[in-house]
Design an enzyme around this catalytic site. Structure first.
Site, mmCIF file in Angstrom:
data_model
loop_
_atom_site.group_PDB
_atom_site.id
_atom_site.type_symbol
_atom_site.label_atom_id
_atom_site.label_comp_id
_atom_site.label_asym_id
_atom_site.label_seq_id
_atom_site.Cartn_x
_atom_site.Cartn_y
_atom_site.Cartn_z
ATOM 1 N N GLU A 277 0.832 -1.215 0.000
ATOM 2 C CA GLU A 277 0.000 0.000 0.000
ATOM 3 C C GLU A 277 0.863 1.261 0.000
ATOM 4 O O GLU A 277 0.554 2.230 -0.687
ATOM 5 C CB GLU A 277 -0.934 0.017 1.218
ATOM 6 C CG GLU A 277 -1.946 -1.137 1.273
ATOM 7 C CD GLU A 277 -2.878 -1.167 0.074
ATOM 8 O OE1 GLU A 277 -3.175 -0.088 -0.472
ATOM 9 O OE2 GLU A 277 -3.287 -2.263 -0.324
ATOM 10 N N ASP A 358 3.787 -4.122 -5.730
ATOM 11 C CA ASP A 358 4.402 -5.382 -5.282
ATOM 12 C C ASP A 358 5.926 -5.276 -5.321
ATOM 13 O O ASP A 358 6.613 -5.687 -4.386
ATOM 14 C CB ASP A 358 3.953 -6.552 -6.171
ATOM 15 C CG ASP A 358 2.577 -7.083 -5.783
ATOM 16 O OD1 ASP A 358 2.040 -6.632 -4.748
ATOM 17 O OD2 ASP A 358 2.043 -7.954 -6.502
#
Ligand SMILES: [Zn+2]
Length: 410
Positions: A277, A358
């Site tokens: 995030e 990611d």
């Protein structure tokens, strides 16, 4: 162009988009029985994989039924002059164009929501219940609906009312004022959604002091990220499915963790999800998406301003008295192929962003806990680990578990 021609163009758009959706669902469903890919065999055991397939099939069946009913209802409404009827109803309430438009949209929205309620009720209390996901009570379910309607009426009412008022006051230039208003609203929503809207539906509490909080803080300070607002939301009130998200920007930025996420994942995995995030934030995805939404809105409103004055739009829906609200409906339907295509582009970009987030988590924290966390989340929500590539292209805002796994292993 004759109004009938435009009417049939709209009908064609509705039917073609239904067929495309159904075709995509169908090719996706044909692969429900594929064996698990090697890399993901430790996600499900045999029994769990069977269960996940059965779950997908049940959901597929109810979605066929619900979209067919909705298509039939829509077509009936069009061919039985539904718009003229509802327009007449709204005009019997008031002479004010703004009030008429609000009543008109209110009737359309609430009717279509009532039509879809039996299906969402069945999904929640029969299917989700059967697979152990549902935690919603009937009271919460209906309260959510009421609150949703109320919020839609207030927010939608203010924005639509203002736009029509701009139109009456400034004619063709209304789109500039409308754009300004919607932009302001979008930014405020981005900033304050978590603070003012979420509490209407959920309880949020600051994450308590303890090993998890210190791990998160340690990571945040390592990457130079101020993260003092970490909240836990009672997602378990409705479902066992877990989630985490990031919202706001500047001093309003905060991370929200579902209590179910804290339950399902270990601390390392939660920090990895959080690192993902933070990656979205650091890579400026949040600002980019906001900016893109504002540009898209401006373009749509400008296009609307070119057509809204044309009585053909209202005539195409067999409403004799042209008005902003009928024109808006016709425009919205004609615009839907364009918004469909821009939706594909947005999904494409969103999937790129997921890889970037990611990668960020891998670089600044670690890949392994993110992989194991994602696997647990997929397993616990019985998610589809073998969606058809075309279906992914059309509908997925995230890459599949397998794609993310391969990317993180690189
Ligand atoms: Zn993400």
């Amino acid at each position: 162009m004759k109004p009938e021609t435009l009417f049939y163009i709209i009908i064609a758009i509705i039917i073609v988009s239904f067929i495309i959706d159904q075709a995509l669902d169908y090719i996706n469903a044909k692969h429900f029985n594929d064996p698990l890919p090697l890399e993901l065999q430790n996600v499900f055991d045999e029994a769990e994989y069977k269960k996940s397939q059965a779950y997908k099939k049940e959901r597929y069946k109810i979605s066929i039924l619900s979209s067919s009913v909705s298509l039939i209802a829509t077509l009936l409404f069009f061919f039985l002059d539904g718009f003229a009827y509802v327009d007449g109803l709204a005009r019997s309430v008031s002479n004010n164009e703004i009030v008429i438009a609000l009543v008109f949209f209110g009737i359309i929205m609430i009717t279509s929501d009532i039509l879809s309620t039996p299906f969402s009720y069945y999904s929640t209390f029969v299917i989700e219940e059967k697979y152990g996901f549902n935690k919603t009570t009937r009271k919460t379910f209906f309260l959510d609906k009421l609150k949703g309607w109320l919020m839609g009426a207030i927010i939608g009412g203010i924005i639509l009312g203002a736009i029509i008022w701009f139109y009456q006051a400034t004619g063709k230039n209304f789109w500039l004022y409308a754009w300004g208003l919607v932009t302001l609203f979008t930014i405020l929503m981005n900033l304050f959604y978590a603070r003012f809207i979420v509490p209407l539906f959920n309880k949020q509490t600051p994450l308590e002091e303890g090993p998890l909080r210190s791990k998160i803080e340690k990571y945040a300070s390592k990457v130079g990220f101020t993260l003092d607002k970490i909240f836990v939301i009672d997602g378990s009130k409705r479902s066992t499915k877990a989630n985490a998200y990031f919202s706001g920007f500047g001093s309003e930025k905060r991370v929200t963790l579902y209590d179910t996420l804290i339950n399902d994942l270990d601390e390392e995995e939660i920090v990895a999800v959080l690192a993902h995030e933070v990656g979205h934030y650091k890579r400026k995805h949040i600002i980019f998406n906001l900016f893109l939404a504002i540009i898209t809105t401006g373009f749509t409103l400008w296009l609307l301003s070119l057509f809204i004055g044309n009585p053909l739009l209202s005539e195409a829906l067999y409403v004799s008295k042209p008005s902003f609200h009928i024109g808006l409906i016709a425009f919205g339907l004609l615009y839907s192929p364009i918004s469909g295509i821009s939706g594909l582009l947005m999904n494409y970009m969103s999937r790129k962003f997921e890889y970037q987030a990611d990668d960020y988590a891998k670089k600044t924290f670690a890949a392994e806990p993110l992989i194991s966390g994602l696997k647990k989340l997929s397993k616990n929500s019985l998610s589809n680990v073998r969606p058809h590539p075309l279906y992914v292209f059309a509908h997925y805002s995230h890459p599949t578990l397998l794609q993310r796994f391969r990317n993180l292993k690189k």
